[in-house]
Scaffold this active site. Structure first.
Site, PDB file in Angstrom:
ATOM      1  CG  HIS A   1      10.308 -49.492 -57.225  1.00 32.60           C
ATOM      2  ND1 HIS A   1       9.524 -50.534 -57.637  1.00 32.60           N
ATOM      3  CD2 HIS A   1      10.297 -49.544 -55.844  1.00 32.60           C
ATOM      4  CE1 HIS A   1       9.066 -51.192 -56.579  1.00 32.60           C
ATOM      5  NE2 HIS A   1       9.523 -50.627 -55.485  1.00 32.60           N
TER       6      HIS A   1
ATOM      7  CG  HIS B   1       5.939 -48.219 -53.449  1.00 34.42           C
ATOM      8  ND1 HIS B   1       6.177 -48.270 -52.090  1.00 34.42           N
ATOM      9  CD2 HIS B   1       6.699 -49.188 -53.986  1.00 34.42           C
ATOM     10  CE1 HIS B   1       7.066 -49.214 -51.835  1.00 34.42           C
ATOM     11  NE2 HIS B   1       7.404 -49.793 -52.970  1.00 34.42           N
TER      12      HIS B   1
ATOM     13  CD  GLU C   1       5.248 -52.465 -54.004  1.00 30.59           C
ATOM     14  OE1 GLU C   1       6.066 -52.433 -54.933  1.00 30.59           O
ATOM     15  OE2 GLU C   1       5.555 -52.800 -52.848  1.00 30.59           O
TER      16      GLU C   1
HETATM   17  C1  BGC Z   1      10.199 -53.454 -52.773  1.00 35.51           C
HETATM   18  C2  BGC Z   1      11.158 -53.481 -51.624  1.00 35.51           C
HETATM   19  C3  BGC Z   1      11.850 -52.156 -51.579  1.00 35.51           C
HETATM   20  C4  BGC Z   1      10.816 -51.090 -51.398  1.00 35.51           C
HETATM   21  C5  BGC Z   1      11.449 -49.742 -51.425  1.00 35.51           C
HETATM   22  C6  BGC Z   1       9.213 -52.391 -52.508  1.00 35.51           C
HETATM   23  O1  BGC Z   1       8.313 -52.320 -53.546  1.00 35.51           O
HETATM   24  O2  BGC Z   1       9.571 -54.674 -52.991  1.00 35.51           O
HETATM   25  O3  BGC Z   1      12.081 -54.505 -51.761  1.00 35.51           O
HETATM   26  O4  BGC Z   1      12.807 -52.090 -50.585  1.00 35.51           O
HETATM   27  O5  BGC Z   1       9.884 -51.153 -52.419  1.00 35.51           O
HETATM   28  O6  BGC Z   1      10.954 -48.962 -50.437  1.00 35.51           O
END
Ligand code: BGC
Length: 352
Positions: A106, A180, A317
């Protein structure tokens, strides 16, 4: 506009309200472009806040599992934080290690979700909107090129939350933006989302290894617990005896959407059985990560004082596929000077 708080950078974070005649109301802060509240009516017309989040900036800064924020520059995982572009190797921070296997997640350490954006209240096609912009300097979090980013949230009269993303770069780079938000359509303090009924309009997925990195295969969901082509309860098979579910502790996978990428297509539909609230997700993106909130563990206290237990929110997402920079067979996330990156995702709310 209100003051939300002072960020550790010293900058003032603001909070903006968008209201639609449909009754839907959103509160968004320019800290991370985060949707902090989203009120949506149920079948009796009662409003509930359907996204997980905190009530203070300090709580977001102290450690948020990406509640409601904009993710960038590159959403999802990049294996070992490494990629090559035009013959040059790049190394990014490894800030995540599922199964003990390090990866970049991310956007890195001080990623788009942890920065204060420039905010401007405006309208889009007659709908109330918030325009967020930011110039990400060359080399930020290890990514090449200066990236100018714009994210516009708008709330249509008929009850849809629309997110338009745009970006340009002065050097060849990579970009994959998303939002998110963790949804619980029964209300943000309603416990596990396992009774929500979900359909995903994707017949294939990108299976992962124990580090949640795609193996490179693109496989059919038929005869697997990842088959949501026909709507069913999220909880039906979430704990099935299956490697993909074991690696992620539930659902945390990328679905390859059936519609033509670049055109707006229906990615997913969700129904909350008690309240009757429904949400459709439309996107121009080729993929969607359905994450069932497996890593929530009751340690975080939400904005109304309750704890967020395991699987008490789900994310959809919209995105390009994980580890795209290392997978030439996946749709490309390369952005070159002179090109404009543009994607749109729409969350349409209703009742059943
Ligand atoms: C991911 C998860 C991750 C989370 C973080 C998601 O987008 O796919 O694996 O733990 O984000 O909060």
């Amino acid at each position: 506009m209100h003051v939300f708080g002072t960020a550790s950078s010293g900058e003032t974070a603001t909070l903006h309200k968008l209201e639609s005649p449909s009754g839907i109301r959103a509160e968004i802060t320019n800290y991370g472009g985060t949707i902090t509240r989203l009120f949506v009516p149920d079948r009796a017309g009662n409003l509930a806040d359907v996204v997980l989040g905190f009530d203070t900036l300090a709580a977001y800064e102290a450690g948020s599992p990406y509640f409601g924020c904009i993710i960038g520059r590159v959403g999802n995982r990049i294996a070992h934080g490494r990629f090559s572009l035009d013959g040059r190797d790049y190394t990014l921070a490894t800030n995540n290690a599922p199964g003990g296997i390090p990866c970049h997640l991310h956007g890195g350490v001080k990623s788009f979700d942890k920065l204060v954006w420039h905010a401007e209240e405006t309208t889009r096609d007659g709908a109330p909107a918030l325009r967020l912009t930011r110039t990400s300097p060359d080399g930020e979090e290890g990514y090449p090129g200066t990236l100018d980013v714009e994210v516009v949230y708008s709330l249509s009269n008929d009850g849809a939350l629309r997110i338009d993303y745009a970006a340009t770069a002065d050097r060849t780079t990579i970009v994959n933006l998303t939002n998110h938000s963790y949804f619980n359509l029964e209300g943000e303090q309603s416990g596990p989302i396992l009774d929500h009924v979900l359909a995903i309009h994707g017949s294939r997925t990108t299976p992962v290894n124990a580090g949640l990195i795609p193996t490179g295969a693109i496989t059919s969901v038929a005869d697997t617990p990842l088959d949501f082509r026909t709507a069913r309860r999220i909880g039906d098979r979430i704990d099935a005896d299956d490697d993909q579910l074991r690696f992620a502790g539930g659902y945390d996978h990328n679905w390859v959407l059936d519609h033509a990428p670049g055109t707006l297509g229906l990615a997913a539909e969700v129904v909350a059985p008690l309240s009757g609230r429904t949400m459709q997700v439309w996107t121009t993106e080729p993929g969607v990560q359905f994450y069932s909130g497996n890593f929530l563990d009751g340690s975080l206290t939400g904005k109304t004082g309750g704890r967020y237990v395991r699987r008490s929110g789900f994310c959809l997402e919209t995105q390009h596929f994980p580890d795209s920079p290392n997978r030439p067979t996946f749709p490309s996330i390369v952005l070159r000077p002179g090109e404009t990156y543009r994607t749109t995702t729409i969350h349409r709310f209703g009742v059943a």
